[in-house]
Design a protein around this motif. Structure first.
Motif, PDB file in Angstrom:
ATOM      1  N   GLU A 143       0.850  -1.197   0.000  1.00 23.89           N
ATOM      2  CA  GLU A 143       0.000   0.000   0.000  1.00 23.89           C
ATOM      3  C   GLU A 143       0.882   1.242   0.000  1.00 23.89           C
ATOM      4  O   GLU A 143       2.076   1.176   0.321  1.00 23.89           O
ATOM      5  CB  GLU A 143      -0.922   0.016   1.222  1.00 23.89           C
ATOM      6  CG  GLU A 143      -2.352  -0.400   0.942  1.00 23.89           C
ATOM      7  CD  GLU A 143      -3.120   0.554   0.027  1.00 23.89           C
ATOM      8  OE1 GLU A 143      -2.552   1.542  -0.482  1.00 23.89           O
ATOM      9  OE2 GLU A 143      -4.308   0.298  -0.176  1.00 23.89           O
ATOM     10  N   ALA A 144       0.275   2.365  -0.334  1.00 20.60           N
ATOM     11  CA  ALA A 144       1.015   3.617  -0.468  1.00 20.60           C
ATOM     12  C   ALA A 144       1.569   4.124   0.859  1.00 20.60           C
ATOM     13  O   ALA A 144       2.630   4.747   0.895  1.00 20.60           O
ATOM     14  CB  ALA A 144       0.123   4.686  -1.091  1.00 20.60           C
ATOM     15  N   ALA A 149      -2.539   0.892   4.648  1.00 17.37           N
ATOM     16  CA  ALA A 149      -2.199  -0.471   5.060  1.00 17.37           C
ATOM     17  C   ALA A 149      -3.000  -0.878   6.299  1.00 17.37           C
ATOM     18  O   ALA A 149      -3.540  -1.983   6.372  1.00 17.37           O
ATOM     19  CB  ALA A 149      -0.698  -0.582   5.339  1.00 17.37           C
ATOM     20  N   TYR A 150      -3.098   0.038   7.263  1.00 20.24           N
ATOM     21  CA  TYR A 150      -3.865  -0.243   8.475  1.00 20.24           C
ATOM     22  C   TYR A 150      -5.348  -0.415   8.163  1.00 20.24           C
ATOM     23  O   TYR A 150      -6.033  -1.215   8.795  1.00 20.24           O
ATOM     24  CB  TYR A 150      -3.685   0.868   9.505  1.00 20.24           C
ATOM     25  CG  TYR A 150      -2.308   0.938  10.146  1.00 20.24           C
ATOM     26  CD1 TYR A 150      -1.341  -0.031   9.921  1.00 20.24           C
ATOM     27  CD2 TYR A 150      -1.981   1.993  10.976  1.00 20.24           C
ATOM     28  CE1 TYR A 150      -0.091   0.049  10.507  1.00 20.24           C
ATOM     29  CE2 TYR A 150      -0.727   2.078  11.575  1.00 20.24           C
ATOM     30  CZ  TYR A 150       0.210   1.101  11.334  1.00 20.24           C
ATOM     31  OH  TYR A 150       1.447   1.181  11.926  1.00 20.24           O
ATOM     32  N   LYS A 151      -5.845   0.322   7.178  1.00 18.42           N
ATOM     33  CA  LYS A 151      -7.253   0.198   6.779  1.00 18.42           C
ATOM     34  C   LYS A 151      -7.541  -1.230   6.290  1.00 18.42           C
ATOM     35  O   LYS A 151      -8.538  -1.835   6.681  1.00 18.42           O
ATOM     36  CB  LYS A 151      -7.571   1.215   5.675  1.00 18.42           C
ATOM     37  CG  LYS A 151      -8.969   1.140   5.137  1.00 18.42           C
ATOM     38  CD  LYS A 151      -9.160   2.171   4.018  1.00 18.42           C
ATOM     39  CE  LYS A 151     -10.415   1.895   3.237  1.00 18.42           C
ATOM     40  NZ  LYS A 151     -10.534   2.761   2.060  1.00 18.42           N
ATOM     41  N   ILE A 152      -6.661  -1.759   5.444  1.00 17.44           N
ATOM     42  CA  ILE A 152      -6.832  -3.135   4.956  1.00 17.44           C
ATOM     43  C   ILE A 152      -6.766  -4.112   6.115  1.00 17.44           C
ATOM     44  O   ILE A 152      -7.607  -5.004   6.245  1.00 17.44           O
ATOM     45  CB  ILE A 152      -5.775  -3.471   3.884  1.00 17.44           C
ATOM     46  CG1 ILE A 152      -6.057  -2.687   2.611  1.00 17.44           C
ATOM     47  CG2 ILE A 152      -5.747  -4.971   3.599  1.00 17.44           C
ATOM     48  CD1 ILE A 152      -4.985  -2.818   1.546  1.00 17.44           C
ATOM     49  N   PHE A 202       3.586  -5.682   9.016  1.00 18.80           N
ATOM     50  CA  PHE A 202       3.887  -4.561   8.134  1.00 18.80           C
ATOM     51  C   PHE A 202       5.394  -4.371   8.032  1.00 18.80           C
ATOM     52  O   PHE A 202       6.110  -4.543   9.008  1.00 18.80           O
ATOM     53  CB  PHE A 202       3.286  -3.269   8.686  1.00 18.80           C
ATOM     54  CG  PHE A 202       1.816  -3.360   8.970  1.00 18.80           C
ATOM     55  CD1 PHE A 202       0.883  -3.047   8.002  1.00 18.80           C
ATOM     56  CD2 PHE A 202       1.369  -3.757  10.224  1.00 18.80           C
ATOM     57  CE1 PHE A 202      -0.476  -3.131   8.264  1.00 18.80           C
ATOM     58  CE2 PHE A 202       0.013  -3.840  10.495  1.00 18.80           C
ATOM     59  CZ  PHE A 202      -0.907  -3.526   9.516  1.00 18.80           C
ATOM     60  N   LYS A 203       5.830  -3.982   6.830  1.00 16.44           N
ATOM     61  CA  LYS A 203       7.247  -3.699   6.624  1.00 16.44           C
ATOM     62  C   LYS A 203       7.353  -2.555   5.625  1.00 16.44           C
ATOM     63  O   LYS A 203       6.665  -2.550   4.596  1.00 16.44           O
ATOM     64  CB  LYS A 203       7.959  -4.948   6.088  1.00 16.44           C
ATOM     65  CG  LYS A 203       9.422  -4.757   5.833  1.00 16.44           C
ATOM     66  CD  LYS A 203      10.200  -6.037   5.561  1.00 16.44           C
ATOM     67  CE  LYS A 203       9.591  -6.952   4.544  1.00 16.44           C
ATOM     68  NZ  LYS A 203      10.461  -8.064   4.159  1.00 16.44           N
ATOM     69  N   GLN A 217       4.519  -2.897   2.938  1.00 11.30           N
ATOM     70  CA  GLN A 217       4.166  -4.257   2.538  1.00 11.30           C
ATOM     71  C   GLN A 217       3.426  -4.935   3.679  1.00 11.30           C
ATOM     72  O   GLN A 217       3.857  -4.890   4.830  1.00 11.30           O
ATOM     73  CB  GLN A 217       5.421  -5.050   2.201  1.00 11.30           C
ATOM     74  CG  GLN A 217       5.146  -6.459   1.722  1.00 11.30           C
ATOM     75  CD  GLN A 217       6.430  -7.194   1.442  1.00 11.30           C
ATOM     76  OE1 GLN A 217       7.156  -7.547   2.361  1.00 11.30           O
ATOM     77  NE2 GLN A 217       6.722  -7.398   0.175  1.00 11.30           N
ATOM     78  N   LEU A 218       2.298  -5.538   3.371  1.00 12.96           N
ATOM     79  CA  LEU A 218       1.519  -6.295   4.345  1.00 12.96           C
ATOM     80  C   LEU A 218       1.732  -7.780   4.078  1.00 12.96           C
ATOM     81  O   LEU A 218       1.655  -8.223   2.921  1.00 12.96           O
ATOM     82  CB  LEU A 218       0.021  -6.011   4.210  1.00 12.96           C
ATOM     83  CG  LEU A 218      -0.493  -4.620   4.544  1.00 12.96           C
ATOM     84  CD1 LEU A 218      -0.276  -3.667   3.388  1.00 12.96           C
ATOM     85  CD2 LEU A 218      -1.960  -4.691   4.882  1.00 12.96           C
ATOM     86  N   THR A 219       2.019  -8.533   5.123  1.00 12.26           N
ATOM     87  CA  THR A 219       2.028  -9.989   5.055  1.00 12.26           C
ATOM     88  C   THR A 219       0.857 -10.456   5.896  1.00 12.26           C
ATOM     89  O   THR A 219       0.812 -10.216   7.105  1.00 12.26           O
ATOM     90  CB  THR A 219       3.352 -10.580   5.585  1.00 12.26           C
ATOM     91  OG1 THR A 219       4.440 -10.028   4.831  1.00 12.26           O
ATOM     92  CG2 THR A 219       3.360 -12.093   5.458  1.00 12.26           C
TER      93      THR A 219
END
Length: 109
Positions: A19-20, A25-28, A43-44, A63-65
């Protein structure tokens, strides 16, 4: 080969997306965790280089794992697509092996 430890356990998957920024990222993550489709998201901060708009771009991203059991993989990918900020989001998924306790924990969701 991904291991299944008991008959009731399913394969577990890693789902990778970027994500941008942290807000998106937290929203997802909140969306997936709130619906109890996944037990964990990490998150990274990464830097990506990619083709877009006819030229090579570079961008700092998050990046979300995402970890989930097999029966949730389609729902997870669909929900990521629905709330992602990118026109063409990266959604990559693959089965993984894990230690037995972690495997059972992921399967508990």
């Amino acid at each position: 080969k991904a291991m299944v430890y008991s008959e009731s356990d399913q394969l577990i998957y890693f789902v990778i997306t970027t994500e941008a920024d942290k807000k998106n990222a937290y929203k997802i993550a909140d969306f997936l965790l709130g619906d109890k489709l996944v037990p964990c998201v990490t998150f990274k901060n990464v830097e990506s280089h990619f083709w877009w708009g006819g030229k090579i771009n570079q961008s700092k991203e998050v990046q979300l794992t995402i970890k989930c059991k097999e029966e949730n993989i389609d729902k997870v990918c669909k929900k990521i697509s629905l709330c992602h900020s990118y026109e063409v989001p990266e959604i990559i998924y693959f089965p993984v092996s894990a230690n037995e306790n972690y495997h059972h924990w992921v399967n508990s969701f």
